[in-house]
Design an enzyme around this catalytic site. Sequence first.
Site, PDB file in Angstrom:
ATOM      1  N   ALA A 175       0.826  -1.199   0.000  1.00 14.91           N
ATOM      2  CA  ALA A 175       0.000   0.000   0.000  1.00 14.91           C
ATOM      3  C   ALA A 175       0.867   1.258   0.000  1.00 14.91           C
ATOM      4  O   ALA A 175       0.632   2.197  -0.777  1.00 14.91           O
ATOM      5  CB  ALA A 175      -0.914  -0.019   1.221  1.00 14.91           C
ATOM      6  N   LYS A 199       0.710 -17.675 -11.175  1.00 13.98           N
ATOM      7  CA  LYS A 199       1.209 -17.142  -9.900  1.00 13.98           C
ATOM      8  C   LYS A 199       2.461 -16.281 -10.128  1.00 13.98           C
ATOM      9  O   LYS A 199       2.606 -15.198  -9.563  1.00 13.98           O
ATOM     10  CB  LYS A 199       1.520 -18.312  -8.954  1.00 13.98           C
ATOM     11  CG  LYS A 199       2.072 -17.917  -7.615  1.00 13.98           C
ATOM     12  CD  LYS A 199       1.010 -17.355  -6.711  1.00 13.98           C
ATOM     13  CE  LYS A 199       1.570 -16.977  -5.358  1.00 13.98           C
ATOM     14  NZ  LYS A 199       0.835 -15.903  -4.720  1.00 13.98           N
ATOM     15  N   GLU A 231       0.706 -22.358   1.461  1.00 11.02           N
ATOM     16  CA  GLU A 231       1.848 -21.982   0.604  1.00 11.02           C
ATOM     17  C   GLU A 231       3.173 -22.336   1.278  1.00 11.02           C
ATOM     18  O   GLU A 231       4.110 -22.784   0.617  1.00 11.02           O
ATOM     19  CB  GLU A 231       1.788 -20.483   0.271  1.00 11.02           C
ATOM     20  CG  GLU A 231       0.651 -20.149  -0.697  1.00 11.02           C
ATOM     21  CD  GLU A 231       0.833 -18.817  -1.404  1.00 11.02           C
ATOM     22  OE1 GLU A 231       1.293 -17.857  -0.761  1.00 11.02           O
ATOM     23  OE2 GLU A 231       0.514 -18.741  -2.606  1.00 11.02           O
ATOM     24  N   ASN A 278       9.450   4.159   7.163  1.00  9.84           N
ATOM     25  CA  ASN A 278       9.433   2.693   7.227  1.00  9.84           C
ATOM     26  C   ASN A 278      10.529   2.230   8.171  1.00  9.84           C
ATOM     27  O   ASN A 278      11.581   2.855   8.266  1.00  9.84           O
ATOM     28  CB  ASN A 278       9.671   2.107   5.827  1.00  9.84           C
ATOM     29  CG  ASN A 278       9.337   0.627   5.762  1.00  9.84           C
ATOM     30  OD1 ASN A 278       8.220   0.223   6.082  1.00  9.84           O
ATOM     31  ND2 ASN A 278      10.289  -0.183   5.356  1.00  9.84           N
TER      32      ASN A 278
HETATM   33  P1  FAD Z   1       2.745  -4.825   4.170  1.00  6.25           P
HETATM   34  O1  FAD Z   1       2.994  -5.149   2.760  1.00  6.25           O
HETATM   35  O2  FAD Z   1       2.954  -5.901   5.168  1.00  6.25           O
HETATM   36  O3  FAD Z   1       3.660  -3.571   4.546  1.00  6.25           O
HETATM   37  C1  FAD Z   1       3.683  -2.969   5.817  1.00  6.25           C
HETATM   38  C2  FAD Z   1       4.993  -2.203   5.941  1.00  6.25           C
HETATM   39  O4  FAD Z   1       4.964  -1.420   7.138  1.00  6.25           O
HETATM   40  C3  FAD Z   1       6.228  -3.084   6.025  1.00  6.25           C
HETATM   41  O5  FAD Z   1       7.224  -2.613   5.155  1.00  6.25           O
HETATM   42  C4  FAD Z   1       6.681  -2.957   7.477  1.00  6.25           C
HETATM   43  O6  FAD Z   1       8.081  -3.084   7.638  1.00  6.25           O
HETATM   44  C5  FAD Z   1       6.216  -1.543   7.813  1.00  6.25           C
HETATM   45  N1  FAD Z   1       5.968  -1.334   9.235  1.00  6.25           N
HETATM   46  C6  FAD Z   1       5.205  -2.103  10.057  1.00  6.25           C
HETATM   47  N2  FAD Z   1       5.170  -1.589  11.287  1.00  6.25           N
HETATM   48  C7  FAD Z   1       5.932  -0.459  11.251  1.00  6.25           C
HETATM   49  C8  FAD Z   1       6.266   0.531  12.228  1.00  6.25           C
HETATM   50  N3  FAD Z   1       5.821   0.469  13.478  1.00  6.25           N
HETATM   51  N4  FAD Z   1       7.056   1.551  11.829  1.00  6.25           N
HETATM   52  C9  FAD Z   1       7.523   1.641  10.558  1.00  6.25           C
HETATM   53  N5  FAD Z   1       7.226   0.743   9.607  1.00  6.25           N
HETATM   54  C10 FAD Z   1       6.449  -0.300   9.948  1.00  6.25           C
HETATM   55  N6  FAD Z   1      -1.988 -11.293  -0.718  1.00  6.25           N
HETATM   56  C11 FAD Z   1      -2.335 -11.398  -2.032  1.00  6.25           C
HETATM   57  O7  FAD Z   1      -3.113 -10.576  -2.528  1.00  6.25           O
HETATM   58  N7  FAD Z   1      -1.812 -12.373  -2.820  1.00  6.25           N
HETATM   59  C12 FAD Z   1      -0.903 -13.272  -2.364  1.00  6.25           C
HETATM   60  O8  FAD Z   1      -0.450 -14.148  -3.109  1.00  6.25           O
HETATM   61  C13 FAD Z   1      -0.511 -13.196  -0.994  1.00  6.25           C
HETATM   62  N8  FAD Z   1       0.403 -14.046  -0.501  1.00  6.25           N
HETATM   63  C14 FAD Z   1       0.819 -13.922   0.807  1.00  6.25           C
HETATM   64  C15 FAD Z   1       1.805 -14.790   1.274  1.00  6.25           C
HETATM   65  C16 FAD Z   1       2.234 -14.697   2.588  1.00  6.25           C
HETATM   66  C17 FAD Z   1       3.307 -15.640   3.083  1.00  6.25           C
HETATM   67  C18 FAD Z   1       1.666 -13.727   3.447  1.00  6.25           C
HETATM   68  C19 FAD Z   1       2.138 -13.626   4.883  1.00  6.25           C
HETATM   69  C20 FAD Z   1       0.694 -12.849   2.994  1.00  6.25           C
HETATM   70  C21 FAD Z   1       0.254 -12.934   1.661  1.00  6.25           C
HETATM   71  N9  FAD Z   1      -0.720 -12.076   1.143  1.00  6.25           N
HETATM   72  C22 FAD Z   1      -1.100 -12.169  -0.182  1.00  6.25           C
HETATM   73  C23 FAD Z   1      -1.271 -10.977   1.964  1.00  6.25           C
HETATM   74  C24 FAD Z   1      -0.466  -9.690   1.664  1.00  6.25           C
HETATM   75  O9  FAD Z   1       0.910  -9.931   1.854  1.00  6.25           O
HETATM   76  C25 FAD Z   1      -0.911  -8.504   2.518  1.00  6.25           C
HETATM   77  O10 FAD Z   1      -2.291  -8.340   2.410  1.00  6.25           O
HETATM   78  C26 FAD Z   1      -0.180  -7.232   2.073  1.00  6.25           C
HETATM   79  O11 FAD Z   1       1.196  -7.348   2.323  1.00  6.25           O
HETATM   80  C27 FAD Z   1      -0.745  -5.990   2.761  1.00  6.25           C
HETATM   81  O12 FAD Z   1      -0.048  -4.851   2.324  1.00  6.25           O
HETATM   82  P2  FAD Z   1       0.248  -3.665   3.328  1.00  6.25           P
HETATM   83  O13 FAD Z   1       0.905  -2.601   2.530  1.00  6.25           O
HETATM   84  O14 FAD Z   1      -0.981  -3.333   4.094  1.00  6.25           O
HETATM   85  O15 FAD Z   1       1.254  -4.280   4.383  1.00  6.25           O
HETATM   86  P1  NAD Z   2      -6.534 -17.032   6.874  1.00  2.69           P
HETATM   87  O1  NAD Z   2      -7.444 -16.328   7.797  1.00  2.69           O
HETATM   88  O2  NAD Z   2      -6.820 -17.029   5.427  1.00  2.69           O
HETATM   89  O3  NAD Z   2      -6.393 -18.566   7.337  1.00  2.69           O
HETATM   90  C1  NAD Z   2      -6.107 -18.919   8.669  1.00  2.69           C
HETATM   91  C2  NAD Z   2      -6.615 -20.324   8.953  1.00  2.69           C
HETATM   92  O4  NAD Z   2      -6.254 -20.661  10.283  1.00  2.69           O
HETATM   93  C3  NAD Z   2      -8.135 -20.446   8.840  1.00  2.69           C
HETATM   94  O5  NAD Z   2      -8.448 -21.511   7.968  1.00  2.69           O
HETATM   95  C4  NAD Z   2      -8.572 -20.717  10.283  1.00  2.69           C
HETATM   96  O6  NAD Z   2      -9.700 -21.576  10.353  1.00  2.69           O
HETATM   97  C5  NAD Z   2      -7.340 -21.376  10.875  1.00  2.69           C
HETATM   98  N1  NAD Z   2      -7.263 -21.261  12.338  1.00  2.69           N
HETATM   99  C6  NAD Z   2      -7.585 -20.191  13.117  1.00  2.69           C
HETATM  100  N2  NAD Z   2      -7.352 -20.466  14.419  1.00  2.69           N
HETATM  101  C7  NAD Z   2      -6.859 -21.728  14.465  1.00  2.69           C
HETATM  102  C8  NAD Z   2      -6.419 -22.559  15.516  1.00  2.69           C
HETATM  103  N3  NAD Z   2      -6.439 -22.168  16.809  1.00  2.69           N
HETATM  104  N4  NAD Z   2      -5.964 -23.799  15.218  1.00  2.69           N
HETATM  105  C9  NAD Z   2      -5.914 -24.235  13.930  1.00  2.69           C
HETATM  106  N5  NAD Z   2      -6.347 -23.476  12.892  1.00  2.69           N
HETATM  107  C10 NAD Z   2      -6.782 -22.235  13.152  1.00  2.69           C
HETATM  108  O7  NAD Z   2      -5.092 -16.413   7.170  1.00  2.69           O
HETATM  109  P2  NAD Z   2      -3.714 -16.500   6.374  1.00  2.69           P
HETATM  110  O8  NAD Z   2      -3.573 -17.782   5.651  1.00  2.69           O
HETATM  111  O9  NAD Z   2      -2.682 -16.121   7.394  1.00  2.69           O
HETATM  112  O10 NAD Z   2      -3.835 -15.345   5.301  1.00  2.69           O
HETATM  113  C11 NAD Z   2      -3.908 -13.970   5.709  1.00  2.69           C
HETATM  114  C12 NAD Z   2      -4.407 -13.126   4.546  1.00  2.69           C
HETATM  115  O11 NAD Z   2      -3.448 -13.161   3.494  1.00  2.69           O
HETATM  116  C13 NAD Z   2      -5.708 -13.647   3.951  1.00  2.69           C
HETATM  117  O12 NAD Z   2      -6.498 -12.577   3.568  1.00  2.69           O
HETATM  118  C14 NAD Z   2      -5.257 -14.420   2.735  1.00  2.69           C
HETATM  119  O13 NAD Z   2      -6.248 -14.424   1.702  1.00  2.69           O
HETATM  120  C15 NAD Z   2      -4.033 -13.637   2.302  1.00  2.69           C
HETATM  121  N6  NAD Z   2      -3.097 -14.548   1.600  1.00  2.69           N
HETATM  122  C16 NAD Z   2      -3.309 -14.741   0.276  1.00  2.69           C
HETATM  123  C17 NAD Z   2      -2.492 -15.616  -0.416  1.00  2.69           C
HETATM  124  C18 NAD Z   2      -2.725 -15.851  -1.895  1.00  2.69           C
HETATM  125  O14 NAD Z   2      -3.584 -15.186  -2.459  1.00  2.69           O
HETATM  126  N7  NAD Z   2      -1.981 -16.722  -2.528  1.00  2.69           N
HETATM  127  C19 NAD Z   2      -1.451 -16.268   0.262  1.00  2.69           C
HETATM  128  C20 NAD Z   2      -1.265 -16.045   1.617  1.00  2.69           C
HETATM  129  C21 NAD Z   2      -2.108 -15.176   2.293  1.00  2.69           C
END
Ligand code: FAD
Ligand code: NAD
Length: 404
Positions: A19, A379, A175, A42
């Site tokens: 964002a 992807k 993942e 940041n």
């Molecule tokens: P972030 O991208 O997390 O950025 C927040 C920033 O704020 C970071 O740079 C951090 O260092 C900084 N920050 C935090 N606290 C402070 C502070 N106190 N002071 C200064 N800086 C700070 N979403 C999808 O749409 N598709 C996907 O395939 C997908 N895959 C994912 C895979 C994984 C493993 C995970 C964990 C999440 C995934 N998500 C995916 C979800 C997605 O990553 C988040 O929704 C997204 O990063 C949110 O963007 P953001 O800008 O709000 O936060």
């Molecule tokens: P999530 O909320 O999607 O999934 C968390 C899972 O943990 C749920 O299925 C829930 O039922 C389970 N859970 C909760 N409490 C539990 C407990 N006590 N014991 C066992 N299971 C429990 O959260 P996430 O996977 O961390 O993803 C976070 C966000 O990031 C979501 O919005 C997701 O869509 C997004 N994301 C997207 C992608 C992608 O698009 N490829 C990949 C990673 C994350």
Amino acid sequence: MEVMKLKKPNIVILGAGYAGMITATRLTKQLGHNEANITLVNKHEYHYQTTWLHEPAAGTLSPDRTRMPINSVLDLNKIKFVKDSVVEIKREEKKVLLQNGEIEFDYLVVCLGAEAETFGVPGVHEYAFSKWTVNGAREVKEHIEYQFAKYNNTPEPQDELLTFIVAGAGFTGIEFIGELSERLPELCAHYDVPKEKVKMYVIEAAPTALPGFDPELVEYGMNLLESRGVEFKINCPIKEVTETGVTLASGDEIKASTVVWATGVRGSSIIDKSGFENMRGRIKVDLDLRAPGHDNIFVIGDCALMINEEINRPYPPTAQIAMQMAEVCATNIKALMKGDSLKTFKPDIKGTVASLGGKEAIGVVGTRKLFGSSAHFMKKMIDNRYLFLLGGPGLVLKRGKSPM
Ligand code: FAD
Ligand code: NAD
């Protein structure tokens, strides 16, 4: 005649994630140098792609591939970068307290991302890995490798050294286990460990993995992961994480030296600390993305909560929505400065694709279901699309992933 010089407004962006970076690039393009002072704060000098972090955590990608210096993407002649940690937002005083100072704002964009949601389960912060950051990913990777090394260097090796638990079968959990299960043969060969000694569990509270996702794709994903040795425990909430493993709601214990926590996220703790009304760290924003009651504070990304009226549930916190919010936020800040009317935000969900490690993935794009290598290709294209939106074709060439 005396010429009055008007003060340029201070626009401050907190957080350089999806964002924050898109807001920064769009604002620097839309506003002339003399129209505003734009500052990005940041905690690191680099930006990282959170959506790639399951790969370095499992060790299938270098952590350096997921991050880039902020000054390599943003033109620091047009935007000021402050490396510092946000401590609190003083809303009424229009300033932000940082660890090493403070900064005043006329317009504020809060996009500090998410933190792990524990739902009150004890022991998560003490005994599980729950930080989806670059350093969090490094910690998990090093820890996993250490367990393998220790196993063969202990007179009476304990099975739990080679037991890996993923809490939550949401997209993050799936993942991550996809990457780890794909890497397993290499780890076993490298550390001389028989593959059958390794146990991988994914423990999920809901009645299915990936609740809400297409059941046929879920089945495909689970079958594939099971064929790599992953065991699913479905309908099985974790009640506690302990020094020795996890305790399930049933009372059973599973011993493991590694618990990776992926049960969902809440917004930044800074939101609550700063006195904003919130739901699990997320602010229910107005349609123009401002915090209710605050004309000059925008909240976007994982810190923002918006309800999908069609199903009366919040939109999931995703990078896809964070980036779309950033585009509208930048437009609305400019509109606000010029006294124009503000745009309403409506997410345009293009689909969801989850990687399963190797050349495997599952996804829905538009109305099309994708499996296996076609989903894998999609992807990688999604990962590259973000780089394109951030820095154009040059950044894709420099930092992108090969779709093959
Ligand atoms: P972030 O991208 O997390 O950025 C927040 C920033 O704020 C970071 O740079 C951090 O260092 C900084 N920050 C935090 N606290 C402070 C502070 N106190 N002071 C200064 N800086 C700070 N979403 C999808 O749409 N598709 C996907 O395939 C997908 N895959 C994912 C895979 C994984 C493993 C995970 C964990 C999440 C995934 N998500 C995916 C979800 C997605 O990553 C988040 O929704 C997204 O990063 C949110 O963007 P953001 O800008 O709000 O936060
Ligand atoms: P999530 O909320 O999607 O999934 C968390 C899972 O943990 C749920 O299925 C829930 O039922 C389970 N859970 C909760 N409490 C539990 C407990 N006590 N014991 C066992 N299971 C429990 O959260 P996430 O996977 O961390 O993803 C976070 C966000 O990031 C979501 O919005 C997701 O869509 C997004 N994301 C997207 C992608 C992608 O698009 N490829 C990949 C990673 C994350």
